[in-house]
Scaffold this motif. Sequence first.
Motif, PDB file in Angstrom:
ATOM      1  N   THR A 131       0.828  -1.201   0.000  1.00  0.00           N
ATOM      2  CA  THR A 131       0.000   0.000   0.000  1.00  0.00           C
ATOM      3  C   THR A 131       0.865   1.254   0.000  1.00  0.00           C
ATOM      4  N   ALA A 132       1.900   1.280   0.849  1.00  0.00           N
ATOM      5  CA  ALA A 132       2.800   2.442   0.860  1.00  0.00           C
ATOM      6  C   ALA A 132       3.496   2.606  -0.481  1.00  0.00           C
ATOM      7  N   LEU A 133       3.873   1.490  -1.091  1.00  0.00           N
ATOM      8  CA  LEU A 133       4.491   1.548  -2.413  1.00  0.00           C
ATOM      9  C   LEU A 133       3.536   2.173  -3.425  1.00  0.00           C
ATOM     10  N   MET A 134       2.281   1.738  -3.425  1.00  0.00           N
ATOM     11  CA  MET A 134       1.290   2.291  -4.341  1.00  0.00           C
ATOM     12  C   MET A 134       1.044   3.775  -4.073  1.00  0.00           C
ATOM     13  N   GLN A 135       1.055   4.170  -2.813  1.00  0.00           N
ATOM     14  CA  GLN A 135       0.871   5.579  -2.483  1.00  0.00           C
ATOM     15  C   GLN A 135       2.001   6.432  -3.062  1.00  0.00           C
ATOM     16  N   LEU A 136       3.228   5.943  -2.956  1.00  0.00           N
ATOM     17  CA  LEU A 136       4.368   6.691  -3.493  1.00  0.00           C
ATOM     18  C   LEU A 136       4.316   6.746  -5.024  1.00  0.00           C
ATOM     19  N   ALA A 137       3.855   5.654  -5.632  1.00  0.00           N
ATOM     20  CA  ALA A 137       3.693   5.663  -7.082  1.00  0.00           C
ATOM     21  C   ALA A 137       2.601   6.643  -7.499  1.00  0.00           C
ATOM     22  N   GLU A 138       1.507   6.652  -6.756  1.00  0.00           N
ATOM     23  CA  GLU A 138       0.405   7.561  -7.062  1.00  0.00           C
ATOM     24  C   GLU A 138       0.851   9.016  -6.946  1.00  0.00           C
ATOM     25  N   ALA A 139       1.757   9.288  -6.003  1.00  0.00           N
ATOM     26  CA  ALA A 139       2.259  10.649  -5.788  1.00  0.00           C
ATOM     27  C   ALA A 139       3.373  11.017  -6.764  1.00  0.00           C
ATOM     28  N   GLY A 140       3.766  10.086  -7.629  1.00  0.00           N
ATOM     29  CA  GLY A 140       4.807  10.360  -8.603  1.00  0.00           C
ATOM     30  C   GLY A 140       6.215  10.331  -8.043  1.00  0.00           C
ATOM     31  N   LYS A 141       6.386   9.730  -6.862  1.00  0.00           N
ATOM     32  CA  LYS A 141       7.709   9.695  -6.239  1.00  0.00           C
ATOM     33  C   LYS A 141       8.522   8.477  -6.658  1.00  0.00           C
ATOM     34  N   LEU A 142       7.880   7.538  -7.280  1.00  0.00           N
ATOM     35  CA  LEU A 142       8.545   6.385  -7.879  1.00  0.00           C
ATOM     36  C   LEU A 142       7.601   5.788  -8.910  1.00  0.00           C
ATOM     37  N   SER A 143       8.113   4.846  -9.674  1.00  0.00           N
ATOM     38  CA  SER A 143       7.283   4.108 -10.620  1.00  0.00           C
ATOM     39  C   SER A 143       7.415   2.623 -10.323  1.00  0.00           C
ATOM     40  N   LEU A 144       6.330   1.898 -10.466  1.00  0.00           N
ATOM     41  CA  LEU A 144       6.403   0.451 -10.279  1.00  0.00           C
ATOM     42  C   LEU A 144       7.298  -0.210 -11.319  1.00  0.00           C
ATOM     43  N   ASP A 145       7.598   0.505 -12.391  1.00  0.00           N
ATOM     44  CA  ASP A 145       8.470  -0.031 -13.433  1.00  0.00           C
ATOM     45  C   ASP A 145       9.932   0.377 -13.250  1.00  0.00           C
ATOM     46  N   ASP A 146      10.233   1.093 -12.152  1.00  0.00           N
ATOM     47  CA  ASP A 146      11.631   1.349 -11.798  1.00  0.00           C
ATOM     48  C   ASP A 146      12.312   0.021 -11.491  1.00  0.00           C
ATOM     49  N   THR A 147      13.592  -0.083 -11.817  1.00  0.00           N
ATOM     50  CA  THR A 147      14.343  -1.283 -11.441  1.00  0.00           C
ATOM     51  C   THR A 147      14.904  -1.119 -10.040  1.00  0.00           C
ATOM     52  N   ILE A 148      15.083  -2.224  -9.358  1.00  0.00           N
ATOM     53  CA  ILE A 148      15.499  -2.175  -7.961  1.00  0.00           C
ATOM     54  C   ILE A 148      16.911  -1.625  -7.813  1.00  0.00           C
ATOM     55  N   ASP A 149      17.764  -1.750  -8.843  1.00  0.00           N
ATOM     56  CA  ASP A 149      19.120  -1.233  -8.703  1.00  0.00           C
ATOM     57  C   ASP A 149      19.164   0.292  -8.672  1.00  0.00           C
ATOM     58  N   GLN A 150      18.043   0.959  -8.977  1.00  0.00           N
ATOM     59  CA  GLN A 150      17.968   2.403  -8.819  1.00  0.00           C
ATOM     60  C   GLN A 150      17.924   2.799  -7.348  1.00  0.00           C
ATOM     61  N   TYR A 151      17.655   1.826  -6.481  1.00  0.00           N
ATOM     62  CA  TYR A 151      17.492   2.118  -5.062  1.00  0.00           C
ATOM     63  C   TYR A 151      18.421   1.300  -4.164  1.00  0.00           C
ATOM     64  N   VAL A 152      18.622   0.041  -4.508  1.00  0.00           N
ATOM     65  CA  VAL A 152      19.423  -0.865  -3.673  1.00  0.00           C
ATOM     66  C   VAL A 152      20.501  -1.502  -4.538  1.00  0.00           C
ATOM     67  N   PRO A 153      21.784  -1.283  -4.225  1.00  0.00           N
ATOM     68  CA  PRO A 153      22.854  -1.882  -5.033  1.00  0.00           C
ATOM     69  C   PRO A 153      23.055  -3.354  -4.674  1.00  0.00           C
ATOM     70  N   GLY A 154      23.628  -4.086  -5.617  1.00  0.00           N
ATOM     71  CA  GLY A 154      24.063  -5.446  -5.334  1.00  0.00           C
ATOM     72  C   GLY A 154      23.000  -6.505  -5.426  1.00  0.00           C
ATOM     73  N   VAL A 155      21.806  -6.185  -5.928  1.00  0.00           N
ATOM     74  CA  VAL A 155      20.742  -7.180  -6.055  1.00  0.00           C
ATOM     75  C   VAL A 155      20.978  -7.989  -7.330  1.00  0.00           C
ATOM     76  N   PRO A 156      21.047  -9.305  -7.247  1.00  0.00           N
ATOM     77  CA  PRO A 156      21.190 -10.107  -8.469  1.00  0.00           C
ATOM     78  C   PRO A 156      20.075  -9.790  -9.464  1.00  0.00           C
ATOM     79  N   ASN A 157      20.418  -9.551 -10.706  1.00  0.00           N
ATOM     80  CA  ASN A 157      19.467  -9.140 -11.742  1.00  0.00           C
ATOM     81  C   ASN A 157      18.809  -7.805 -11.426  1.00  0.00           C
ATOM     82  N   GLY A 158      19.451  -7.014 -10.592  1.00  0.00           N
ATOM     83  CA  GLY A 158      18.849  -5.759 -10.149  1.00  0.00           C
ATOM     84  C   GLY A 158      18.566  -4.771 -11.250  1.00  0.00           C
TER      85      GLY A 158
END
Length: 430
Positions: A131-158
């Motif tokens: 829900t918090a994720l959807m709220q941030l997407a609704e507010a334009g602060k992130l997109s659900l289509d952002d890749t995780i490596d934009q936020y957390v380094p070192g994730v396999p296939n990030g």
Amino acid sequence: MTVIRFQHRTARWFRPGLSVCTVALALAAPVTSQAQDQSQQLCVADPAAVTARAAITLPDTPLPEALSRALDAAARRALDGAAAPGVIAGVVTPEGRWSGAWGGADPETDAAMEVGMHTRIGSVTKTFTGTALMQLAEAGKLSLDDTIDQYVPGVPNGDIITLRHLASMTSGLLSYTQADPFLDLFFSDPSLHYTPQDLLDFAFPGSPIFAPGEKFNYSNTNTVLLGLVIEQVTGQDIDTVFTSMILDPLGLTETTGPDGAALMPEPYPQGFTLQGDAATPAAPSNATHWDPSWGWTAGGMISTLDDLLVYGRSLGTGKGLLGAEAQQERLRSFPEPAGYGIAMGCVDGWVGHTGELPGYNTTVFYDTTTDTTVVVQANSDIPSGNCGDEDVLPDNPDDLACSSPASRVFEALSVALGHPFSMTSTASAE
């Protein structure tokens, strides 16, 4: 749809439907975009009609006496076959509300289970994170289509795993609760405290287990990563985020975020489990005060019946949480008539989640066909019924289908309400 078991060597932390044995819910592999366009509304028939209910306040009056009696009888019968000392349950419909508590909160003191007691809600926490994720997407602060490596380094296939993959359990990242090193540590000493990075360090060496979007696999690693994303985007700790974005707007004064869940608020029942190195069927372990940090944004929260009834309806309608467009996107996110969408599941119009971790089992579901919310809390995660090789109590009723306690009671209540929650097993959630 959603059941969560966390077993030594097995660690099935999400099992949809009402079965906690080997049968998993119909969580199918992701479908093609064309097929998804054709099937995505099959579970929730009319998302727009559901979100329109956000403007409606349901009556705070008792349900009709006949229905209340039927629900009470259903809960009592189901508890007879459940491996839990006690349960708490509640229902809210357009006709009114009903709640009750049965059985014991503490076998040593003979204290009775009571409405208003706090319990650990396990993976129902995932719906708060989503829900918090959807709220941030609704507010334009992130997109659900952002890749995780934009936020957390070192994730396999990030660089190719998106936030949507994480929220829909299609990332291909191993769940840390399926990693033997974690299981060995946790069950040898349940008092150990873990940071989110500790949990990721258990998961990443065994990841990826498939390419992102290739199929479904319930992984707690996904939701821990989303918690880190939420903290980074907001610049706040997760408890502050949940309080400001979810708890305060809905008036959930008895709900505790994952950072603050080490201590159980009074009153609370003792919680029992057969998981861990010390438990035996004849002597289950008391897991009430096991350190919950390993669950974090995947399973660490605490709540009460009244708070969860409010939250469950808001989770379904978006009331106080999301605008109509964002909520309808969430209600269309299920890939099949039964499946897992954006941090919640859906079966035949029922949307919500089950939470299970050592000592406690919770169900929070909203019936989109009738505007009905059902919540069940149990002070045990021990399964009962024909559960194959899973540990059960000595007096286990093996003529019943395998189920965890809250799920068994929820199923019975759904039957009494006239819209049975049931699963057709088509795929494994392992």
